[in-house]
Structures are given as structure tokens and as C-alpha cells.
Design a protein around this motif. Sequence first.
Motif, PDB file in Angstrom:
ATOM      1  N   VAL A   1       5.360  -0.564  -3.593  1.00  0.00           N
ATOM      2  CA  VAL A   1       5.576  -0.589  -2.148  1.00  0.00           C
ATOM      3  C   VAL A   1       6.808   0.238  -1.770  1.00  0.00           C
ATOM      4  N   VAL A   2       6.669   0.984  -0.661  1.00  0.00           N
ATOM      5  CA  VAL A   2       7.773   1.739  -0.067  1.00  0.00           C
ATOM      6  C   VAL A   2       7.945   1.214   1.358  1.00  0.00           C
TER       7      VAL A   2
ATOM      8  N   MET B   1      -6.092   0.950   3.823  1.00  0.00           N
ATOM      9  CA  MET B   1      -5.175   0.484   4.832  1.00  0.00           C
ATOM     10  C   MET B   1      -5.324  -1.028   4.977  1.00  0.00           C
ATOM     11  N   ASN B   2      -4.250  -1.733   5.038  1.00  0.00           N
ATOM     12  CA  ASN B   2      -4.183  -3.183   5.210  1.00  0.00           C
ATOM     13  C   ASN B   2      -5.111  -3.934   4.262  1.00  0.00           C
TER      14      ASN B   2
ATOM     15  N   ILE C   1       4.734   1.001   3.958  1.00  0.00           N
ATOM     16  CA  ILE C   1       4.698   0.196   5.173  1.00  0.00           C
ATOM     17  C   ILE C   1       5.059   1.133   6.317  1.00  0.00           C
ATOM     18  N   MET C   2       4.089   1.381   7.230  1.00  0.00           N
ATOM     19  CA  MET C   2       4.315   2.308   8.339  1.00  0.00           C
ATOM     20  C   MET C   2       3.374   1.991   9.487  1.00  0.00           C
ATOM     21  N   ASP C   3       3.699   2.549  10.652  1.00  0.00           N
ATOM     22  CA  ASP C   3       2.830   2.428  11.819  1.00  0.00           C
ATOM     23  C   ASP C   3       1.776   3.528  11.705  1.00  0.00           C
TER      24      ASP C   3
ATOM     25  N   GLU D   1      -2.182   2.975   2.005  1.00  0.00           N
ATOM     26  CA  GLU D   1      -2.224   3.489   0.634  1.00  0.00           C
ATOM     27  C   GLU D   1      -1.983   5.000   0.673  1.00  0.00           C
ATOM     28  N   ILE D   2      -0.938   5.458  -0.022  1.00  0.00           N
ATOM     29  CA  ILE D   2      -0.581   6.873  -0.001  1.00  0.00           C
ATOM     30  C   ILE D   2      -1.128   7.590  -1.222  1.00  0.00           C
TER      31      ILE D   2
END
Length: 166
Positions: A12-13, A1-2, A53-55, A41-42
Motif C-alpha cells: 500500500v502507498v 479498484m476498491n 490510496i487516491m481519489d 491497483e497500480i
Amino acid sequence: MNHRIRVPEIRVVDPNGEPVGIMKTGDALNRAKQYGVDLVEITPNAKPPVCKIMDYGKYKYDQEKKKKEQKKHQVQTKLKEVKFRVNVGDHDYETKMRNLRKFIEHGDRVKISLMFRGRENAHRELGLQVMQRVIQDTVDITTVDQAPRMQGRFINAVLVPKKKQK
């Protein structure tokens, strides 16, 4: 993450689920900051790794909510026990049967156990008769999950509620 993403290039999505393409990790982090959310990271094993890119806080909150919702719809069945004796009196038998029916109607499984003491061991057939009487008296609302069988000084059986027909 980050900033924990250590790969130089990632796929990137964006937050809407649209693929943006392959870019450098720093550029993707800047884009996530523009949106005011996190870069997560998925799929780390892909070449290059896929990040979205998500909360992240909202994502974790939604996951917890889904888990709680699934737990609400699960039915917890308990195993209740009703103990009988070989020389059980009529009134005591009726009281135990009333409790057994209440457990079954509530949807619980019921274990019937009958214990032999002292000279009662010589007349095990009497114990089996009591067990058969219990099963016959509840045949309208139960099915036998485990038939009566001897286990040392005990005879045990398990009854379950009958399936309701639509």
C-alpha cells in the motif's frame, strides 16, 4: 479498484506517495475509507501487487486534462490542392498563385496537380513547364517535398512551407 481487488495481500502507498507497507486487502480498504478516497491497483503484476490510496475520479479528470492540453499544442497541417491546366491563362494563373501563397502562409502543405485532356497528352513537356513555373514563382516561401511526376493523365507535386529561421 476498491472491492474488485481479489488478492489477499497488497503493498500500500498512501495519498502522499509514502509507502505504508504490506497489509491485507480489507485493512487497506478500511484505511482508504478513512481518507474518504479509493484504493486503486497500480502494478497488478508485482508480488505482492502495489495499490495506492487516491481519489480515482480526480485522477481520471487530471489525465483527461493533460490529454486536452497536449492536443492544444499540436499543429494540424492540412494538404490543400491547387489544380492547373496546360493552357492556363495569365489571370487564372495569378489567382491560383495567390491562393497557393495564402495556403503556404497559413502553414498548410499544397499539392499542385495538372491534368491533361485529349490532345494535350501529346505535349506533356508544356505541362512540366507550367509546374516548373509554379515552383520557381514560389521558391521564396516553399520547398519541394515531392518533385513533379507523371501519374497517368496528371502531373503532381507537393510543396511545403519553408522553415522559418530564428
